[in-house]
Every structure is written in C-alpha cells, then in structure tokens.
Design an enzyme around this catalytic site. Structure first.
Site: not given
Length: 244
Positions: A129, A152, A156, A223, A226
């Site tokens: 992490d 990410d 929502k 990428t 992309e």
C-alpha cells in the site's frame, strides 16, 4: 446421527466486536483483486523480484543506495497496473530512477517480465500500500517527481472517499517531494479530473504549471486503451504541479 453444532473457533470474535473492527478499519485506495498469474509472470516473480524488488518494512530506505547511484532524479510511480507505461518511461529516461509501488501481484509480475526483456536497470518495485510506503519507508524531501496515471476514479458518489487523490494524501506527497519536484496526475474521467484539479489547487505547497490542465508531457506514452478512447472522442486530462 443429529449434526452437532461446530465448536466456536478460539480466535472467532463476537459479532459486535467484528462490527467495531470494520468501523475502525482504514480506508484503502484499492480493492485487492489478485487475478491469475501467467507462467511468464510467475517466472519473473521467482527470478527477478529478489533483484528488483524492495521488500516492505516500516523503516526508512536510502534511494541512492537502492539504485546504486547518487546523482539521478528519483521518481515515484504509484499504481503502475500492468507496467507498460512505467517500463516505457524508464526505458526512455535511463538517467532517472523509478520506484514503482503496486499492490496487485500480476501487475508486479508483468513489470518484472518487462524489466528482464528490456534490460532495465533503473526500476525498483515495492508491492505494498503506497500510503504505508510513503509514511514509513520514504524520507521527507527524497523524491524529484511523482506519477499517478489513471487511478481508479471510484465513479459512484458514495465511493468518493476511496479515491486516492485526497487533500491529506496530497499533503503527504508534498512532504516527500523536494522543492521544485513535480506531481503528475493523468485521468480519463472528466469528473475525477475536476476533483483532482480542485484538490491540487487548494494545496499551498503546489503550483500549477498550466492555467488548469497541462499538455501531455512527451515522456508519458499513450496506452492502447488511451489511443482507443481518443479515437472514440474520449478525453484525457493531465495535471502537472510543481512543489514550491
């Protein structure tokens, strides 16, 4: 014979205690989805991780010692995914050193495989992490740059608290950047780009290099996803800020 109830596990906690644990569990900026390793990724993990991996430990590391040289710029790559972009950037900038941090094992194996194929010597990886790596492993003022490409966006609204780019996290990054160091974020989600811009502009230690969004720097390759999105008319937003 009637089934007997299973004995309670000695380590099992009552429901109330479990709820309390969940309530105080720290929010992660990722969901751990390990996925399946290919044989090539597993081979790279077995053979190259001892050389190019930096084991997580709650103690400070000397990046000059990790990379074996002192005069190179040290760049942190956060969440490198399957590693294609990170490998291409490191290949194109051999005079700089790149420390990649990623939690997902297939991505670590994929980037290690590319390190071997391309003969890269300026990449090191930590599988952990990133918040704990920043807090416990990296010295203040030790980084010349930070890359966060396509994190990410947690679309929502109820998941926005899980977004990596938050005011506290940005302040933590600033503590690890040298004066004049840079923070480069790229996203293909417009609402997230606006979120990131607002947070970075609110940090007094950072200065925007553009009016709002920057032109894509030449060192960041496109990428395949992309490229596909651009052909479909989707936008990509780069944000490039300098530590004052």
């Amino acid at each position: 014979m009637q089934d007997q109830p299973l004995p309670e596990h000695p380590d099992q906690k009552p429901e109330d205690d479990l709820q309390q644990d969940l309530k105080h569990r720290p929010i992660r900026s990722f969901v751990l989805r390990q996925g399946r390793l290919t044989p090539a990724q597993q081979k790279a993990l077995d053979t190259l991780l001892p050389t190019f991996g930096v084991p997580y430990a709650p103690e400070k590391i000397d990046l000059n010692q990790v990379f074996g040289r002192e005069n190179s710029l040290k760049i942190l790559e956060i969440g490198f995914g399957m590693g294609e972009t990170t490998a291409r950037i490191a290949q194109g900038m051999p005079e700089r050193d790149f420390l990649g941090v990623e939690v997902h094992t297939p991505g670590v194996g994929s980037l290690l495989k590319q390190i071997g194929e391309l003969g890269l010597t300026n990449l090191r990886l930590i599988q952990h992490d990133v918040v704990e790596v920043l807090n416990h492993m990296l010295e203040d003022g030790s980084l010349d740059g930070v890359h966060i490409f396509f994190p990410d966006p947690w679309h929502k609204k109820r998941h926005h608290k899980r977004r990596l780019i938050q005011a506290g996290f940005v302040k933590l990054l600033c503590s690890k950047l040298k004066p004049g160091g840079y923070l480069h974020v790229a996203t293909d989600w417009q609402e997230y780009a606006e979120w990131v811009l607002e947070i970075l502009q609110a940090e007094p230690l950072l200065k925007n290099t553009a009016q709002d969004y920057a032109e894509k720097p030449a060192y960041r390759p496109l990428t395949k996803f992309e490229n596909r999105g651009i052909k479909l008319g989707h936008g990509v937003w780069d944000l490039l800020f300098i530590h004052r």
